[in-house]
Design a protein around this motif. Structure first.
Motif, PDB file in Angstrom:
ATOM      1  N   GLY A 154       0.825  -1.204   0.000  1.00 27.74           N
ATOM      2  CA  GLY A 154       0.000   0.000   0.000  1.00 27.74           C
ATOM      3  C   GLY A 154       0.858   1.251   0.000  1.00 27.74           C
ATOM      4  O   GLY A 154       0.592   2.206  -0.746  1.00 27.74           O
ATOM      5  N   ASN A 155       1.907   1.250   0.796  1.00 32.45           N
ATOM      6  CA  ASN A 155       2.827   2.402   0.833  1.00 32.45           C
ATOM      7  C   ASN A 155       3.519   2.585  -0.514  1.00 32.45           C
ATOM      8  O   ASN A 155       3.654   3.710  -1.004  1.00 32.45           O
ATOM      9  N   ARG A 156       3.961   1.482  -1.121  1.00 31.19           N
ATOM     10  CA  ARG A 156       4.629   1.559  -2.414  1.00 31.19           C
ATOM     11  C   ARG A 156       3.671   2.082  -3.492  1.00 31.19           C
ATOM     12  O   ARG A 156       4.041   2.916  -4.324  1.00 31.19           O
ATOM     13  N   ALA A 157       2.422   1.643  -3.473  1.00 32.08           N
ATOM     14  CA  ALA A 157       1.431   2.091  -4.459  1.00 32.08           C
ATOM     15  C   ALA A 157       1.127   3.577  -4.277  1.00 32.08           C
ATOM     16  O   ALA A 157       1.041   4.325  -5.259  1.00 32.08           O
ATOM     17  N   ARG A 158       0.985   4.026  -3.035  1.00 30.55           N
ATOM     18  CA  ARG A 158       0.716   5.452  -2.785  1.00 30.55           C
ATOM     19  C   ARG A 158       1.915   6.307  -3.186  1.00 30.55           C
ATOM     20  O   ARG A 158       1.752   7.385  -3.765  1.00 30.55           O
ATOM     21  N   ALA A 159       3.119   5.832  -2.916  1.00 32.27           N
ATOM     22  CA  ALA A 159       4.322   6.582  -3.310  1.00 32.27           C
ATOM     23  C   ALA A 159       4.424   6.678  -4.835  1.00 32.27           C
ATOM     24  O   ALA A 159       4.750   7.731  -5.373  1.00 32.27           O
ATOM     25  N   ALA A 160       4.127   5.593  -5.535  1.00 28.86           N
ATOM     26  CA  ALA A 160       4.169   5.607  -7.006  1.00 28.86           C
ATOM     27  C   ALA A 160       3.120   6.569  -7.565  1.00 28.86           C
ATOM     28  O   ALA A 160       3.395   7.327  -8.501  1.00 28.86           O
TER      29      ALA A 160
END
Length: 193
Positions: free
Chosen positions: A176-182
């Motif tokens: 979830g963090n990686r998707a939001r950062a992307a």
């Protein structure tokens, strides 16, 4: 049979952010994974791992991932799958053949004044590891969690998970963090152009 074992098996190959990680990489990796999953396997179903058992577990994983992809409606092979997964019919045949490797016998349980119940247990001999994994996948695919099976939408993940709530899109917090950062990066990159 615990359906979590099927999710664990399907999750043994994934993108780890820097490339493909395969928990079943070689005999040693398969032995390590089976030891870690021993609490989900029938007692005695984790024998010493040799090349043949390793190959059978990897083949079964491909079949399970094919059938999971069918459930979630993914037509394309997952990029994490280093081998081309089998087609649906072949995957189904592989799964059923693996499950049939272990005989099952009904056993009647009747404790106290309750109504007797029937449980099915491995019949004769040592439980077969591949059969136990296949039966866990069958239990999962036949059970209620199948309707909530999803594939993670985070970049480079594509792990399978059981959706805990209606808006869940990711297998875990890090995805979830990686998707939001992307998403944040894409928005700011678009604003600069």
């Amino acid at each position: 049979m615990d359906g979590r074992l099927a999710l664990e098996l399907a999750g043994t190959i994934r993108h780890d952010g820097s490339g493909v990680a395969d928990d079943l990489d070689g005999v040693e990796g398969t032995a390590h994974w089976l030891a870690a999953a021993a609490h989900l396997l029938p007692e005695g179903a984790a024998p010493p791992v040799d090349e043949e058992l390793h190959a059978q577990v990897v083949t079964l994983r491909g079949a399970v991932r094919t059938l999971f992809a069918r459930v979630v409606g993914t037509a394309r092979p997952d990029p994490a799958d280093t081998r081309l997964p089998p087609p649906d019919r072949e995957a189904l045949a592989l799964l059923n053949a693996a499950a049939a490797r272990q005989a099952v016998v009904p056993r009647l349980r009747w404790e106290g004044p309750d109504v007797p119940t029937v449980e099915f247990a491995p019949g004769g001999g040592c439980p077969d590891t591949v059969a136990a994994l296949a039966r866990a996948a069958i239990a999962f695919l036949e059970g209620p969690d199948r309707e909530r099976l999803r594939v993670c939408t985070a970049p480079r993940c594509e792990r399978y998970f059981v959706q805990a709530h209606g808006r869940q899109q990711w297998c875990g917090t890090s995805c979830g963090n990686r998707a939001r950062a992307a998403r944040h990066y894409r928005r700011h990159a678009a604003a600069r152009t």
